[in-house]
Design an enzyme around this catalytic site. Structure first.
Site, PDB file in Angstrom:
ATOM      1  N   ALA A 142      32.486  48.258  37.238  1.00 52.32           N
ATOM      2  CA  ALA A 142      33.643  48.070  38.114  1.00 52.32           C
ATOM      3  C   ALA A 142      34.851  47.896  37.219  1.00 52.32           C
ATOM      4  O   ALA A 142      34.853  47.032  36.360  1.00 52.32           O
ATOM      5  CB  ALA A 142      33.428  46.833  38.953  1.00 52.32           C
ATOM      6  N   SER A 143      35.859  48.731  37.384  1.00 48.26           N
ATOM      7  CA  SER A 143      37.085  48.482  36.631  1.00 48.26           C
ATOM      8  C   SER A 143      37.816  47.407  37.398  1.00 48.26           C
ATOM      9  O   SER A 143      38.056  47.541  38.577  1.00 48.26           O
ATOM     10  CB  SER A 143      37.924  49.732  36.512  1.00 48.26           C
ATOM     11  OG  SER A 143      37.722  50.538  37.634  1.00 48.26           O
ATOM     12  N   CYS A 144      38.113  46.341  36.708  1.00 48.37           N
ATOM     13  CA  CYS A 144      38.709  45.168  37.354  1.00 48.37           C
ATOM     14  C   CYS A 144      40.001  45.536  38.031  1.00 48.37           C
ATOM     15  O   CYS A 144      40.712  46.408  37.613  1.00 48.37           O
ATOM     16  CB  CYS A 144      39.010  44.110  36.323  1.00 48.37           C
ATOM     17  SG  CYS A 144      37.583  43.179  35.877  1.00 48.37           S
ATOM     18  N   LEU A 145      40.312  44.823  39.067  1.00 50.44           N
ATOM     19  CA  LEU A 145      41.566  45.021  39.780  1.00 50.44           C
ATOM     20  C   LEU A 145      42.606  44.097  39.220  1.00 50.44           C
ATOM     21  O   LEU A 145      42.429  42.931  39.194  1.00 50.44           O
ATOM     22  CB  LEU A 145      41.336  44.667  41.233  1.00 50.44           C
ATOM     23  CG  LEU A 145      41.267  45.816  42.176  1.00 50.44           C
ATOM     24  CD1 LEU A 145      41.709  45.374  43.543  1.00 50.44           C
ATOM     25  CD2 LEU A 145      42.159  46.958  41.718  1.00 50.44           C
TER      26      LEU A 145
END
Ligand SMILES: Cc1cc2nc3c(=O)[nH]c(=O)nc-3n(C[C@H](O)[C@H](O)[C@H](O)COP(=O)(O)OP(=O)(O)OC[C@H]3O[C@@H](n4cnc5c(N)ncnc54)[C@H](O)[C@@H]3O)c2cc1C
Lengths: 102, 410
Positions: free
Chosen positions: A99-102
């Site tokens: 997951a690419s962090c938000l």
């Protein structure tokens, strides 16, 4: 959803990532690599094993962190898995897309 | 007398000082807050400064103006935290002892992480808009720029306000239209992600807007270097994107203080429990805002929701009670889309942004994930709310710290 690959039935999400690592084996990995137009060499396998190990230890994966892993540098990582190495290599390794962090 | 110490008097630290002074008796608890600066910047304003929509005086005020009576404001650089001794060392050599420590030192850009980024073209044709200086220099450049290839670029995630670079692209489109020179400007958006944004439904909506505004997108681009001589950015896969004007968002990192203190991860963010906001390593240290490693957006709205929950948890901790694992990653962001319109997104750790109404289910007046003028008014009103409501730690009516599921089309 279910998918038949290399003679094994596996469960995958909408993006084609395995949802249960227990269903992965090397033949499945080979077949997933073929779908992504990657021919696996021993170097590829070293990286894939590293990714799986990180995943098992619940450690986050990012391009930056792989570059510091001493397994592969970012340049070679791109050569091994061109165009988005992290998403391609994790798919072949049978682990979730990081997951690419938000 | 016990001592509660807050590190950083930006958005999050200031809110905590206000909440806690209100909730802790002055006879029992002394509260101090340290910052090396004297000015408080409204960082969302850095997005508008380059386009002459805001002026510097709209976005800069003094830190002291927002620190409540009964809290001592210390101007100093924090050198090191020594958690084993419950002490903080300052640049000038003094030591402060604490009973409870709150880390709110934020995040900043680190252009030095990328080869060539701060090379010969830095602030000539390579700019950032994540600092006041960068944003102002870019404004001056845009005022006289004659057109060419404008490249808007994100180095790596996570970054503060992950939608800001997209907003910059949309505002640039509208800015050049108003200057009657849009036909002289070619706009490209370059991102390490696989699409415009990290969450699928919002990405679809935003990809569509990019297309409509004739903004090209280059995705999965992991920059290796800025080539100053040939004015292009090059990625590890050998892909090249030429520019006449590069507006980049460099790597974001927590303050180097974390590295000096042995408290940060490889980007200097502090490992934090994502539901309680307690540090993972020390029970009397709490972390909120951009400084933590929780997988939520690094945004002022997130810091606001965190501050409400962290205040409760600190009171519980002081009272010897178990903490509440309540923070759900709630974020609420307006996305400027240019031409006086904006989108609104509302999401948390588990729910991606979807269409719907906000804050009243079925009513609005704001619409989620749809462009509207009302949303744009909301974005502009946010500055007033920030200075007058948010920093003071006042609860925003009808907007809860946890995300509401009603009124959303999941
Ligand atoms: C261009 C841009 C657009 C944005 N747009 C939005 C938006 O539309 N909506 C939104 O909600 N958020 C937005 N944000 C994000 C928002 O500004 C931040 O998330 C918010 O300010 C974080 O608050 P913080 O308190 O964690 O950090 P900050 O407000 O950055 O405060 C950190 C403070 O710590 C101090 N400090 C750090 N290290 C030290 C040290 N060693 N010694 C002494 N003092 C120190 C700093 O001086 C600073 O005052 C935007 C940010 C940017 C850059």
């Amino acid at each position: 959803m279910e998918k038949l690959i290399a003679g094994t039935t596996v469960t995958v999400n909408e993006e084609g990532y395995l949802t249960n690592f227990a269903q992965w084996n090397e033949a499945v990995g080979e077949a997933l690599a073929a779908e992504a137009n990657v021919v696996l060499t021993p170097r590829h396998w070293q990286v894939i094993n590293y990714l799986q190990l990180q995943h098992k230890s619940n450690l986050p994966l990012s391009i930056r962190q792989i570059g510091k892993s001493n397994v592969v540098d970012i340049k070679e990582f791109y050569q091994l898995f061109p165009n988005g190495p992290l998403k391609i290599s994790t798919k072949i390794a049978g682990i979730p897309k990081p997951a690419s962090c938000l | 007398m016990k001592h509660l110490l807050i590190l950083g008097a930006g958005t999050a630290g200031t809110m905590m000082a206000n909440h806690l002074r209100h909730n802790l008796k002055e006879d029992d608890w002394e509260i101090s807050i340290i910052d090396e600066k004297e000015e408080h910047h409204y960082q969302p304003g850095y997005l508008f400064l380059p386009f002459d929509i805001y002026q510097p005086e709209d976005i800069v005020k003094s830190i002291a103006e927002f620190i409540p009576k009964g809290v001592s404001l210390i101007k100093n650089k924090i050198e090191r935290i020594i958690p084993a001794e419950n002490k903080v060392a300052m640049k000038t050599g003094e030591m402060l002892e604490y009973d409870v420590l709150i880390i709110a030192t934020g995040a900043k850009i680190a252009p030095e992480e990328t080869t060539g980024m701060q090379g010969a073209e830095w602030q000539k044709s390579v700019f950032d808009f994540y600092t006041f200086e960068g944003s102002l220099a870019l404004r001056n450049k845009l005022r006289e720029w004659q057109g060419g290839k404008l490249v808007i670029h994100i180095t790596e995630m996570p970054i503060k306000c992950p939608v800001a670079p997209l907003e910059f692209a949309f505002l640039a489109d509208s800015y050049f239209k108003h200057k009657h020179m849009r036909d002289k400007v070619d706009i490209t958006f370059v991102t390490p992600l696989s699409g415009a944004f990290t969450k699928p439904k919002a990405t679809a909506a935003l990809d569509h807007l990019l297309q409509e505004k004739n903004i090209h997108i280059v995705s999965d681009f992991a920059i290796e270097q800025v080539d100053n001589d040939n004015k292009k950015i090059i990625d590890y896969g050998g892909q090249e994107v030429p520019f006449d004007l590069l507006v980049t968002v460099p790597t974001n990192k927590g303050d180097a203080l974390m590295e000096r203190s042995g408290l940060g991860d490889d980007l200097n963010y502090v490992p934090t429990n994502k539901a309680t906001l307690q540090s993972k390593d020390y029970e009397n240290i709490f972390v909120l805002g951009d400084a933590s490693n929780v997988p939520a957006s690094k945004a002022g709205s997130v810091a606001h929701f965190e501050a409400e929950i962290l205040t409760e948890n600190i009171l519980l901790y002081i009272g010897g009670q178990p903490l509440k694992a309540e923070f759900d990653g709630h974020a609420n962001c307006f996305i400027e889309t240019g031409n006086g319109k904006a989108l609104l997104i509302d999401f948390n750790y588990t729910h991606e942004p979807v269409e719907g109404t906000f804050p009243f289910p079925g009513v609005g007046p704001l619409r989620l994930l749809k462009e509207s003028r009302m949303n744009h008014m909301g974005k502009l009103a946010f500055r007033w709310i920030y200075w007058n409501v948010l920093l003071k730690g006042t609860h925003i009516p009808f907007v809860s710290a946890n995300m509401q599921e009603a009124g959303k089309h999941f």
